[in-house]
Design a protein around this motif. Structure first.
Motif, PDB file in Angstrom:
ATOM      1  N   HIS A 367       0.822  -1.213   0.000  1.00 43.08           N
ATOM      2  CA  HIS A 367       0.000   0.000   0.000  1.00 43.08           C
ATOM      3  C   HIS A 367       0.857   1.264   0.000  1.00 43.08           C
ATOM      4  O   HIS A 367       1.926   1.312   0.597  1.00 43.08           O
ATOM      5  CB  HIS A 367      -0.879   0.003   1.245  1.00 43.08           C
ATOM      6  N   CYS A 369      -0.236   5.660   0.135  1.00 39.75           N
ATOM      7  CA  CYS A 369      -1.317   6.646   0.016  1.00 39.75           C
ATOM      8  C   CYS A 369      -1.122   7.501  -1.232  1.00 39.75           C
ATOM      9  O   CYS A 369      -1.985   8.294  -1.596  1.00 39.75           O
ATOM     10  CB  CYS A 369      -1.383   7.527   1.258  1.00 39.75           C
ATOM     11  N   ARG A 418      -6.377   7.792   7.660  1.00 39.02           N
ATOM     12  CA  ARG A 418      -5.887   6.720   6.790  1.00 39.02           C
ATOM     13  C   ARG A 418      -5.264   5.599   7.609  1.00 39.02           C
ATOM     14  O   ARG A 418      -5.518   4.426   7.371  1.00 39.02           O
ATOM     15  CB  ARG A 418      -4.872   7.274   5.779  1.00 39.02           C
ATOM     16  N   CYS A 429       1.494   3.082   7.963  1.00 40.20           N
ATOM     17  CA  CYS A 429       1.956   3.534   6.645  1.00 40.20           C
ATOM     18  C   CYS A 429       3.032   4.603   6.796  1.00 40.20           C
ATOM     19  O   CYS A 429       2.860   5.577   7.533  1.00 40.20           O
ATOM     20  CB  CYS A 429       0.791   4.077   5.838  1.00 40.20           C
ATOM     21  N   CYS A 431       4.469   5.868   3.915  1.00 38.05           N
ATOM     22  CA  CYS A 431       4.680   6.305   2.539  1.00 38.05           C
ATOM     23  C   CYS A 431       5.085   7.787   2.535  1.00 38.05           C
ATOM     24  O   CYS A 431       4.925   8.484   3.539  1.00 38.05           O
ATOM     25  CB  CYS A 431       3.424   6.104   1.718  1.00 38.05           C
ATOM     26  N   CYS A 434       2.398  10.161   3.770  1.00 33.72           N
ATOM     27  CA  CYS A 434       2.181  10.171   5.218  1.00 33.72           C
ATOM     28  C   CYS A 434       3.337  10.873   5.933  1.00 33.72           C
ATOM     29  O   CYS A 434       3.127  11.673   6.846  1.00 33.72           O
ATOM     30  CB  CYS A 434       2.031   8.753   5.751  1.00 33.72           C
TER      31      CYS A 434
HETATM   32 FE   FE2 Z   1       0.482   6.501   3.685  1.00 32.67          FE
END
Ligand code: FE2
Ligand code: SAM
Length: 931
Positions: A367, A369, A418, A429, A431, A434
Motif C-alpha cells: 500500500h 497513500c 488513513r 503507513c 509512505c 504520510c
Molecule cells: Fe500513507
C-alpha cells in the motif's frame, strides 16, 4: 514476453512488486483473473445469476431478463446454460464450465445428492460458514485446489501459499490490540475464533474423506484454516462486477451480439411496443461490392445505444419485483409503491455480482497513500473473462521502483484517518505522503489529488474510465460517398469511445507494429495488386493509426478482415498472395485497436486467424514485440487456477499387452519384414547423408526424440493443449479425404485448441481401447479430427521449448519448415509425396506409415495435375492404402513398399519424392521437419 514487474521480497516490505523496466503513465502492467472467488451469499446469489465456474453472468440478454422477471414469459433460452450434474442448483455458462468446476472442486463440495440430509458434514460445514464467515467456503475451495493432483503426477504450486498468512485470530484482534484494557476481550475473541476453526476443520475433513477415498487431499488443521482466512483478510479484494445489461449496453461489440435479444425481450415483455424491427442495413443499390461493405460498417441498429439504455433506465421496479414500463402503466392507488432507478444507475434492475477474490499477483502489491498503480476492473466486451483485474500505471514509473496501490479510499482523509482505516493490515503507513503530512506539508498534496487517484483496493465499482483526450476524429477532406459514410461511422464512434477504458500499449511496441502497417500500405499504393477501394480503406487505417484512433482501427481492421475473407472465399483467391498479405495487415490493424481496449483474447484470435489464413511475415521484427505483448496478456487471463486431469486415453507403452494390441488390433495386417533401415543411436550427419539422403533411402531412428520434454509433457493433451494453449485458434481437418461415405468427407475449419482436444476426446470415447483398428478408422471417419501440417511452433513459440527446433540430422542449415500434427486416433493421410527431405518425429501416440519409393510412381495412379481440388499438384495418388481396389488399381498390387510403426520418440526419415501414407492408431502428436 517477460513480465513488466519483478516479485521481490525483503524483511521490511515483505513480498512486493518492482518495475522491471521504465513504464509510462497509462501503461498496462499486468492483468489477471482471480485464483479464488466467492460470491456473496444470500440475495446476491439469487439475483446476480452467474456461472459457478468462471463467474460470468450466464446466458444472453433474454436469459437474464427471464431470470430476473420469471413472471414475464420471454424469449426462450437460446444459449446453453448448464446446471450442475447432481442438480445442486448451481448454473454454468455451458457444459465446459460445469465440467471444469466439477473436476476442480465441485465434486467435493456439491450438495446435490445430500440436500435433505441435515446432518451431513457438508451441509453442516456450509451452515457454519453462513453463520460465521463466508470466507470458509472459499477456504474449502482453496484447500482442494491447492492439493489438486492429477493422474500424471503432482503439480502443487507454491503460488497457493505465497501470501502473508497470519492466523485469523491474530488478524481479527489487531484492532483490539491497540485499545487499552481490551485484554480480556481480545482473549475471548481469540479463543472463539480458534474454536470455530477447529469445528470447520473437523467438518471439512469428514467431507474430504467421504469424497476422496484414496486421500490424495491431505486433512486440514485448524491452523491451516486460520492461516488462509487470515490471508484472505489481508489480501483478498472485494469485487463488484456490474451486470452486462447495465454496463455493456454501451459497448459496440456487446450491442452487436445482444442487440436483437435485448430488443426482442424488451418487446416481448411489453416494455417497448409497436416495433417494426426492420433490418435495413443494406438498402443500397447494386453499387460496387466494397461500397456495400462500407455500408455494412455504417449499419444502423434498430435502436440506438441511448435508446436501449433509456428503455432500461425507464423501467420501474415494483416492490414485488415486477417491472413495468412507466409509459404504459399508470399506478392505481392501491398498487405497491414504485421505485425508480436513479439516472443511469440500472443496478437495481440487474444487480451486480458481489464477492471476494484472491489475485495471486495483485495481492503482492503493498500500500501507498500516493500510489503509482491503479487496479481497474473492466470486463471485456462480451460477458467473458469476468473478474479480470488490470493493473494500470497512473504515473511514469522508473525501472526498479516499487509498484504500489492504495488499499483504502482516501481522497479526503487525513493521515490519521488513513492509518485508522489501515489498522486491519497490521502496519503503519510510512509512505512519502504520510511522512510529509506528518511533517506538516499537507497542502502540497491535497492540491495534487487528481482524478486518477481512485485507487481503492476494496469495493471498486469497476467504472473507472480513462478518457484519452489525445484522440480526435480525423479531419476529412475528401468528398467521396465512402468518405461520408466513414464520417458518419466516426461520429457514431465518438459516443462509444467515451465508455472505453484506455490503457495504452507501450509506445515502442505500438510504434513498431504500426510502422509495419504504414510501410505495407505505402507499398500497396502503386503496386496495383489490390483494388483501389481496398487500398483507400487501408489508407484510412493508416490515418487512424496516425491519429491514434484506436476505435477506428478496430472497426476498420475487423471489417477489412471480413471483406477480404469473403473475397478470398467467393473468388477462390487463396493463391492470391496480395489478398492474403492484405488479410494479415488488416488483422494487425484490428489487433492494435483491440489491444488498446485490453481485449487481448479477441486480438489474439485475429492474429491467429491471420497466421492461418493470411500470409504473415514470420518473425517480422516490427511485429514480434506487439504479438508477444498480446499473447502474454491473453495467456494471463485465460488461465484456470489448476490443471484439469487428463481424460484422453493413451496407451501405456510399458505394458507388453499394448504392443500386442497394436499389432493384432491396430494394424490391418502383420508388418512385412524387412523394415526400412533402423538405428537406435543417431548417426553422424555425414554418415546419414551418404547412406540415406543421397541415395533416397528411408531410415527409422528409434529414440530420435526420447529426451525431448514434449514426449512426457505433451502426453497430457488436455493440460497443455486443452488448457494452457486452449484459447489459440488453429486450422483442422475433420473427417478424411479417404472416407467413402459423404458424412466422413474431409472439411476444413478453424477452431480453438480447446475444442480440438474436446473433439479428440469425443472420438476417443467411441472406442473402448485407445488403439483403433483400420475398420474403426473407417467407421468413425466422421469423428476424426486433425491439426495437420501446421506450423504450430511458429504460432505458439512457447512450444519450442519442448522439442529440438533444429535437430542435427536436418543438416547444417537446419529445417526449412517445421510442422505439427495433432489429432485423434484414426486419422489417415492419403498417399502422396513432398518435394522436401523429411524427418517425421512421433511425439505422442502411435502411427503406422507406409512408404513407396519414387521408382514405383508408375504403379501408383497419380492424380493428374489437371484435376481440380487439393490434389492438383501431381503429388497425390488415387490409391486407398490398406483398402485398395485392385480392380481399379491393378498395377499397385505389384508395387513394392516398406512399412513401419512409429512409437513416441521415434523418428522416420522420408526422402524427398518418396510416396507415403500415414494412419494414426491412437490419439497422436507428431512433429515433422522439411529440410
Ligand atoms: Fe500513507
Ligand atoms: C496485500 S499484502 C501485500 C503483500 C505483502 N507485502 C506480502 O509479503 O505478502 C498486504 C500486507 O502487506 C504488508 N504491507 C502492505 N503495504 C505495506 C506498507 N506500505 N508498509 C508496510 N507493510 C505493508 C502488510 O503486512 C499487509 O497486511
Amino acid at each position: 514476453m517477460t513480465t513488466l514487474y519483478d516479485i521481490c521480497c525483503n524483511e521490511q516490505q515483505g513480498r512486493h512488486l518492482r518495475a522491471r523496466y521504465d513504464l509510462s503513465r497509462h501503461n498496462l502492467i499486468f492483468c489477471e483473473r482471480p485464483m479464488l472467488f466467492q460470491q456473496s451469499l444470500g440475495l446476491n446469489t439469487q439475483q446476480a445469476w452467474v456461472c459457478h465456474s468462471c463467474h460470468g453472468f450466464v446466458g444472453n440478454a433474454a436469459d437474464a431478463m427471464q431470470h430476473r422477471f420469471p413472471s414475464k414469459s420471454l424469449a426462450a433460452c437460446k444459449t446453453i446454460i448448464a446446471s450442475c450434474r447432481q442438480k445442486c442448483g448451481y448454473v454454468y455458462c455451458n457444459k465446459d464450465c460445469e465440467d471444469a468446476a466439477w473436476r476442480m472442486h465441485h465434486r467435493f463440495l456439491c450438495t446435490g445428492n445430500i440436500a435433505d440430509d441435515e446432518e451431513h458434514p457438508l451441509v453442516l460445514f456450509k451452515q457454519l460458514a453462513v453463520e460465521s464467515n463466508e470466507i470458509l467456503l472459499l477456504i474449502a475451495q482453496w484447500w482442494i485446489l491447492e492439493h489438486h493432483q492429477i493422474s500424471s503426477g503432482e503439480r502443487t504450486e507454491s503460488k497457493w501459499n505465497d501470501f502473508c498468512m497470519k492466523p485469523w485470530w491474530e488478524v481479527a484482534t489487531l484492532e483490539l490490540k491497540h485499545q487499552p484494557g481490551a485484554f480480556a476481550e481480545t482473549a475471548t475473541l481469540n479463543q472463539s475464533i480458534r474454536n470455530l476453526c477447529q469445528d470447520a476443520a473437523d467438518l471439512l475433513n469428514q467431507v474430504l474423506q467421504m469424497t476422496e477415498h484414496n486421500h490424495t487431499i491431505p486433512l486440514i488443521t485448524a491452523l491451516d484454516i486460520a492461516k488462509r482466512v487470515g490471508a484472505c483478510e489481508q489480501n483478498a479484494i472485494g469485487v463488484r462486477q456490474r451486470h452486462p445489461l447495465c454496463r455493456e449496453v454501451f459497448d459496440r461489440d456487446f450491442r452487436e451480439m445482444y442487440h436483437s435479444n435485448i430488443v426482442q425481450c424488451l418487446a416481448e415483455a411489453g416494455f417497448i411496443g409497436g416495433d417494426d424491427c426492420d433490418t435495413d442495413c443494406a438498402d443500397e443499390d447494386d453499387e460496387q461490392e466494397v461500397t456495400a461493405k462500407l455500408a455494412m460498417i455504417d449499419r444502423d441498429w434498430d435502436y440506438s445505444v441511448d435508446e436501449i439504455a433509456k428503455f432500461l433506465s425507464e423501467l420501474y421496479i415494483r416492490e414485488d419485483g415486477m417491472v413495468t414500463d412507466v409509459a404504459t402503466e399508470t399506478p392505481s392507488d392501491d398498487a405497491p409503491s414504485m421505485t425508480a432507478p436513479e439516472g443511469d444507475d440500472l443496478d437495481q434492475i440487474f444487480p451486480p455480482l458481489d464477492g471476494t477474490a484472491m489475485y495471486a499477483t495483485a495481492c503482492k502489491m503493498n500500500h501507498s497513500c500516493d500510489p503509482n498503480v491503479l487496479l481497474v476492473y473492466h470486463s471485456n466486451p462480451s460477458w467473458q473473462r469476468p473478474l479480470t483485474i488490470f493493473a494500470l500505471a497512473i504515473k511514469d514509473i522508473q525501472e526498479g521502483e516499487e509498484l504500489t496501490i492504495s488499499y483504502i479510499e482516501h481522497s479526503n482523509k487525513s493521515c490519521e484517518e488513513r492509518q485508522q482505516a489501515l489498522v486491519n493490515y497490521g502496519f503503519v503507513c510510512t509512505c512519502s505522503k504520510c511522512t510529509k503530512e506528518q511533517e506538516g506539508e499537507e497542502s502540497k498534496f491535497s492540491a495534487r489529488e487528481d482524478n486518477d487517484d481512485k485507487g481503492d483496493l476494496f469495493g471498486q465499482d469497476g467504472d473507472d474510465e480513462e478518457d484519452d483526450n489525445d484522440i480526435q476524429t480525423p479531419a476529412d477532406t475528401d468528398e467521396e460517398d465512402s468518405e461520408q459514410k466513414l464520417q458518419a461511422c466516426l461520429e457514431r464512434l465518438d459516443s462509444i469511445r467515451n465508455h472505453v477504458v484506455y490503457g495504452a500499449t507501450p509506445l515502442p511496441l505500438f510504434a513498431k507494429a504500426s510502422s509495419f502497417v504504414n510501410i505495407w500500405v505505402h507499398d500497396q499504393k502503386h503496386s496495383g495488386l489490390l483494388p483501389i477501394e481496398l487500398v483507400t480503406l487501408f489508407q484510412k487505417c493508416v490515418q487512424g493509426i496516425e491519429q491514434k484512433d484506436f476505435a477506428l482501427m478496430e472497426l476498420l481492421g475487423s471489417d477489412l478482415v471480413s471483406i477480404l475473407y469473403s473475397s478470398l472465399e467467393s473468388t477462390n483467391a487463396w493463391p492470391n498472395e496480395a489478398y492474403r498479405n492484405a488479410y494479415w495487415c488488416a488483422v494487425v490493424v484490428a489487433a492494435l485497436g483491440l489491444a488498446h481496449r485490453w481485449c487481448f483474447l479477441d486480438a489474439l484470435d485475429f492474429l491467429d486467424r491471420g497466421m492461418v489464413l493470411g500470409l504473415p511475415v514470420r518473425n517480422d521484427p516490427h511485429l514480434t514485440g506487439f504479438m508477444a505483448y498480446v499473447e502474454h496478456h491473453a495467456y494471463s487471463i485465460s488461465e484456470l487456477p489448476v490443471m484439469l486431469p487428463c481424460n484422453i486415453l493413451l496407451p501405456n507403452y510399458a505394458d507388453p499387452t499394448v504392443k500386442q494390441r497394436i499389432e493384432q488390433h491396430g494394424l490391418s495386417h502383420p508388418i512385412q519384414y524387412p523394415l526400412p533401415d533402423e538405428l537406435h543411436e543417431p548417426p553422424f550427419y555425414r554418415t546419414f547423408s551418404t547412406n540415406h539422403v543421397l541415395v533416397s533411402r528411408p531410415l527409422v531412428l528409434r529414440k530420435f526424440a526420447c529426451d525431448w520434454t514434449a514426449v512426457t509433457a505433451w502426453h497430457d493433451l488436455e493440460g497443455v493443449f486443452g488448457q494452457i494453449h486452449g484459447h489459440r485458434q488453429i486450422p483442422v481437418e475433420r473427417g478424411s479425404m479417404l472416407a467413402t461415405e459423404d458424412c466422413g468427407r474431409m472439411r476444413e475449419e478453424i477452431l480453438s485448441l480447446r475444442n480440438l482436444i474436446h473433439a479428440i476426446r469425443a472420438a476417443d470415447e467411441k472406442v473402448e481401447n485407445p488403439v483403433w483398428s483400420l475398420q474403426e478408422a473407417q467407421q468413425y471417419s466422421a469423428s476424426t479430427i486433425y491439426l495437420a501440417q501446421h506450423p504450430l511452433l511458429e504460432q505458439i513459440p512457447a512450444l519450442k521449448e519442448f522439442v529440438d527446433v533444429s535437430p542435427p540430422l536436418c543438416g547444417t542449415q537446419g529445417p526449412t519448415h517445421t510442422n505439427v500434427w495433432l489429432g485423434s486416433a484414426g486419422t489417415r493421410t492419403p498417399l502422396h509425396y513432398d518435394s522436401y527431405d523429411n524427418w517425421l518425429v512421433q511425439v505422442v501416440g502411435v502411427k503406422y506409415v507406409r512408404l513407396y519409393p519414387a521408382e514405383e510412381q508408375a504403379k501408383l495412379y497419380v492424380i493428374s495435375k489437371t484435376t481440380r481440388g487439393t490434389a492438383a499438384q501431381g503429388n497425390m495418388s488415387a490409391l486407398h492404402c490398406e483398402n485398395e481396389d485392385w480392380q481399379q488399381h491393378p498395377l499397385a498390387q505389384t508395387a513394392s513398399y516398406t512399412e513401419v510403426v512409429l512409437h513416441p520418440g521415434d523418428g522416420l526419415y522420408i526422402p524427398a519424392r518418396m510416396w507415403h501414407y500415414v494412419r494414426s492408431l491412437t490419439p497422436s502428436i507428431s512433429v515433422n521437419y522439411w529440410f
